[in-house]
Design an enzyme around this catalytic site. Structure first.
Site, short mmCIF file in Angstrom:
data_model
loop_
_atom_site.label_atom_id
_atom_site.label_comp_id
_atom_site.label_asym_id
_atom_site.label_seq_id
_atom_site.Cartn_x
_atom_site.Cartn_y
_atom_site.Cartn_z
N ARG A 101 -6.96 18.18 3.23
CA ARG A 101 -7.87 18.39 2.11
C ARG A 101 -9.15 19.09 2.58
O ARG A 101 -9.62 18.86 3.67
CB ARG A 101 -8.21 17.05 1.45
CG ARG A 101 -7.11 16.50 0.58
CD ARG A 101 -7.40 15.08 0.14
NE ARG A 101 -6.80 14.10 1.03
CZ ARG A 101 -7.08 12.80 1.03
NH1 ARG A 101 -7.99 12.33 0.19
NH2 ARG A 101 -6.49 11.98 1.86
N HIS A 153 -11.96 4.83 -0.36
CA HIS A 153 -11.79 3.99 0.85
C HIS A 153 -12.54 2.67 0.73
O HIS A 153 -12.92 2.06 1.73
CB HIS A 153 -12.28 4.74 2.11
CG HIS A 153 -11.46 5.95 2.44
ND1 HIS A 153 -12.01 7.19 2.65
CD2 HIS A 153 -10.12 6.11 2.58
CE1 HIS A 153 -11.04 8.07 2.92
NE2 HIS A 153 -9.88 7.43 2.88
N ARG A 186 -2.78 -1.70 -3.46
CA ARG A 186 -3.90 -0.78 -3.37
C ARG A 186 -3.73 0.28 -4.45
O ARG A 186 -2.68 0.91 -4.57
CB ARG A 186 -3.93 -0.10 -2.00
CG ARG A 186 -5.04 0.95 -1.88
CD ARG A 186 -4.82 1.83 -0.67
NE ARG A 186 -5.85 2.86 -0.55
CZ ARG A 186 -5.70 4.00 0.12
NH1 ARG A 186 -4.55 4.24 0.73
NH2 ARG A 186 -6.67 4.88 0.17
N GLU A 222 -7.07 -3.07 5.35
CA GLU A 222 -7.03 -3.09 3.89
C GLU A 222 -6.11 -4.17 3.36
O GLU A 222 -6.36 -4.76 2.30
CB GLU A 222 -6.58 -1.72 3.37
CG GLU A 222 -7.56 -0.60 3.68
CD GLU A 222 -6.98 0.79 3.48
OE1 GLU A 222 -7.74 1.70 3.10
OE2 GLU A 222 -5.76 0.96 3.68
N ASN A 227 0.88 -1.17 0.00
CA ASN A 227 0.00 0.00 0.00
C ASN A 227 0.92 1.22 0.00
O ASN A 227 1.41 1.65 1.04
CB ASN A 227 -0.89 -0.02 1.24
CG ASN A 227 -1.92 1.09 1.26
OD1 ASN A 227 -1.80 2.08 0.55
ND2 ASN A 227 -2.91 0.96 2.12
#
Length: 396
Positions: free
Chosen positions: A240, A180, A92, A378, A9
């Site tokens: 962000r 996500h 990912r 993940e 990832n």
């Protein structure tokens, strides 16, 4: 025969990795992270279950970029398990666009198509692809598999995917994608294991971390997300902005004479919790700061989560479960408390002691809506998809 699956990832300044063995079932051997890529103080940390097997500062040259950092990971793997062959590497990839709706075995053509999606995920896509290319050089005989954060959301109803623009823009791929997805896929699966069947039908999952979003789940499928075409939309995040009137961008272009590069830097790197607080994107630092600006940044973060929770209730016509995950969701009990406060009218009743202790179920026994904290994973989702494609290739 035992097969080995490595997951990567790759972020802007880190590579998270995990090694799995596949025989009768998929078993995790170890996992870790190289953090601080390109800085003067990179670190390598790894563990086998609860046992730490590495925690060291690396020479800057050993983690100058993704390829050199992967070399440090290889050194750890060889030291730990020997010169074991890696049959597949799962990655990912944040943005899959219109076409990539499930994990794929990568080739040169698919990599080129994924690179064209970089403008829609400029903080993530280049680093995801850099990790893939580094892995191709390190493991030339291994299957390289891409698993997409956007894929989980591709069954959205049309009204949750579209913008009110002329139809040709939707057909060209300008639509709401949601992100996500690997995290939501894992948490949805864990919710099925934890919650009774009647508590799984309608759920809201909040992935709250440096990147943050919320997802409405009906019968295990995503039907709404706070994120849109890019990873900018929805909740405010570490750096962000979250939801923004598009007129702000026009104003910055026309009246402030900012160019696209400057606006991109503003919205992706200098906004969110960091921009509002003038201090940091780290929730722990903000909670400890004691400044008005830090408190206001947290207030805005909580306000937007609560507003979106009401919207998710409208999408689902109520819900049976609310789940917190991600770094903030899993560890910041004060945020969870403030998000859930005064939502008894929606059926949420928090148990303060359970919440502060970080238990899995943090609602009261009489709460109509179950509130849970589930640690996301993940890497396990990536490994499962990668092992599945590896098995499929073996039988084809």
């Amino acid at each position: 025969m035992v097969q080995h699956v490595l997951t990567l990832n790759a972020g802007s300044s880190s590579i998270k990795f995990a090694l799995f063995e596949q025989e009768a079932e998929l078993v995790e051997r170890l996992r870790g992270e190289v953090d601080g890529l390109g800085t003067n103080a990179p670190r390598l940390a790894a563990s086998e279950g609860d046992k730490a097997i590495a925690d060291e500062r690396l020479d800057a040259a050993r983690a100058a970029d993704h390829e050199t950092a992967l070399g440090a990971v290889l050194g750890l793997l060889q030291k730990t398990i020997g010169h074991t062959a890696i049959e597949a590497v799962g990655h990912r990839v944040v943005h899959g666009g219109i076409d990539f709706t499930q994990p794929i075995a990568l080739d040169a053509a698919s990599l080129d198509r994924l690179a064209k999606l970089t403008p829609m995920a400029p903080l993530h896509q280049p680093h995801n692809l850099a990790g893939i290319r580094a892995a191709q050089r390190a493991f030339p005989d291994a299957m390289q598999v891409a698993c997409f954060d956007t894929a989980f959301h591709r069954a959205h109803p049309w009204v949750n995917d579209t913008y009110a623009l002329p139809r040709e823009f939707y057909d060209q791929g300008i639509r709401r994608y949601g992100f996500h997805g690997l995290s939501y896929e894992y948490v949805t699966g864990r919710l099925r294991e934890i919650a009774p069947p009647e508590g799984q039908d309608r759920a809201v999952i909040m992935h709250l971390g440096n990147g943050a979003s919320m997802c409405a789940i009906r019968d295990g499928r995503s039907v709404g997300s706070t994120m849109g075409l890019t990873t900018l939309d929805g909740l405010p995040m570490g750096t962000r902005c979250g939801e923004l009137d598009p007129g702000v961008v026009l104003y910055l272009l026309q009246e402030r004479h900012m160019n696209a590069e400057q606006i991109t830097d503003l919205l992706y790197n200098r906004s969110g919790l960091k921009g509002l607080s003038g201090l940091s994107q780290d929730m722990r630092e903000l909670e400890a700061a004691g400044t008005l600006e830090a408190a206001q940044a947290i207030d805005y973060f909580v306000f937007r989560i609560r507003r979106e929770l009401g919207a998710m209730a409208a999408i689902l016509s109520g819900f049976d479960a609310v789940v917190f995950c991600g770094g903030i969701g899993e560890h910041a009990w004060r945020i969870r408390e403030r998000v859930c406060r005064d939502f008894e009218w929606l059926g949420i009743e928090l148990d303060d002691a359970r919440n502060r202790a970080g238990e899995t179920v943090i609602s009261t026994d009489r709460s109509r809506v179950r509130v849970l904290v589930i640690r996301t994973d993940e890497e396990t989702v990536i490994a499962r998809h990668t092992a599945s494609l590896l098995a499929r290739r073996a039988t084809s």
